[in-house]
Motif scaffolding. Structure first.
Motif, PDB file in Angstrom:
ATOM      1  N   ASN A 193       1.112  11.835   2.391  1.00  9.64           N
ATOM      2  CA  ASN A 193       0.383  12.703   3.306  1.00  9.64           C
ATOM      3  C   ASN A 193       1.350  13.692   3.944  1.00  9.64           C
ATOM      4  OD1 ASN A 193      -1.853  13.619   4.624  1.00  9.64           O
ATOM      5  ND2 ASN A 193      -2.241  11.713   5.745  1.00  9.64           N
ATOM      6  N   ALA A 228       0.845   5.648   0.087  1.00 15.18           N
ATOM      7  CA  ALA A 228       0.074   6.865   0.361  1.00 15.18           C
ATOM      8  C   ALA A 228       1.062   8.021   0.493  1.00 15.18           C
ATOM      9  CB  ALA A 228      -0.734   6.721   1.646  1.00 15.18           C
ATOM     10  N   PRO A 231      -4.355   9.448  -1.351  1.00 13.27           N
ATOM     11  CA  PRO A 231      -4.946   8.488  -0.416  1.00 13.27           C
ATOM     12  C   PRO A 231      -4.320   7.104  -0.613  1.00 13.27           C
ATOM     13  CG  PRO A 231      -6.533   9.118  -2.116  1.00 13.27           C
ATOM     14  CD  PRO A 231      -5.304   9.938  -2.337  1.00 13.27           C
ATOM     15  N   ALA A 232      -4.336   6.304   0.421  1.00  7.81           N
ATOM     16  CA  ALA A 232      -3.731   4.969   0.377  1.00  7.81           C
ATOM     17  C   ALA A 232      -4.350   4.140  -0.743  1.00  7.81           C
ATOM     18  CB  ALA A 232      -3.910   4.266   1.719  1.00  7.81           C
ATOM     19  N   THR A 260       0.856  -1.186   0.000  1.00  7.72           N
ATOM     20  CA  THR A 260       0.000   0.000   0.000  1.00  7.72           C
ATOM     21  C   THR A 260       0.889   1.232   0.000  1.00  7.72           C
ATOM     22  OG1 THR A 260      -1.703  -1.189   1.222  1.00  7.72           O
ATOM     23  CG2 THR A 260      -1.828   1.198   1.266  1.00  7.72           C
TER      24      THR A 260
END
Length: 190
Positions: free
Chosen positions: A107, A105, A132-133, A103
């Motif tokens: 941020n 992401a 977003p993930a 995964t």
């Protein structure tokens, strides 16, 4: 009777034509199947690669194992970019950030892989965007340019199918002042 200089020259040429043909065929085979030179046309991989750098891209190893996180790869643009007008034979160069099942992401200026922040000493500056993930599907990878804020990469167009990969950028041969291997740092967890 002694050969004239013209006939000696012609004899030399006739004897060496097969050698030249074999050398040319070997060079073409190496170029198409083993390794090829590539030119860096943009600033998307700054500071690792500069516009105008010339690299050797090896094309064999990924037939035996998948790329690894941190590898700098050369690839044909995915279908979405081709629909947007990029030539399917054009080559892009980016760094592998995540593999299938992982995964990714972004941020607050930090890239996260499997929820862990990456220590990315090789980037020009932290990303000024959020992502977003997303989980990388089987048979694909997530790639990003080291110049995070000036790179047309997976954060823009999505995952890269592994079959689009041409090879692994291994070595910079020009300019001479930056000559050397491109085994740079792997994206590591902070």
């Amino acid at each position: 009777m002694q050969n004239s200089p013209a006939s000696s020259r012609w004899q030399f040429i006739k004897e060496n034509i097969p050698l030249l043909v074999v050398a040319l065929l070997l060079a073409l085979l190496l170029r198409f199947f083993v390794a090829e030179p590539r030119y860096i046309p943009s600033d998307s991989m700054l500071p690792t690669l500069e516009q105008g750098d010339r690299l050797v891209v090896e094309k064999i190893s990924y037939h035996f194992h998948p790329p690894q996180v941190g590898d700098i790869i050369v690839f044909h643009p995915p279908e979405l970019l081709q629909v947007q007008g990029y030539d399917g034979n054009q080559a892009f160069i980016k760094r592998v950030i995540a593999m299938p099942g992982q995964t990714i992401a972004v941020n607050n200026g930090i890239v996260y892989r499997d929820g862990q922040p990456l220590e990315e000493k090789y980037i020009l500056e932290p990303p000024q965007y959020n992502l977003p993930a997303v989980q990388v599907p089987e048979g694909q990878v997530f790639v990003m340019g080291d110049n995070r804020n000036n790179s047309n990469d997976s954060h823009v167009w999505g995952f890269l199918p592994q079959e689009n990969i041409i090879g692994h950028a291994l070595f910079r041969f020009f300019p001479a002042s930056r000559w050397g291997q491109l085994t740079g740092p792997e994206s590591s967890v902070a």
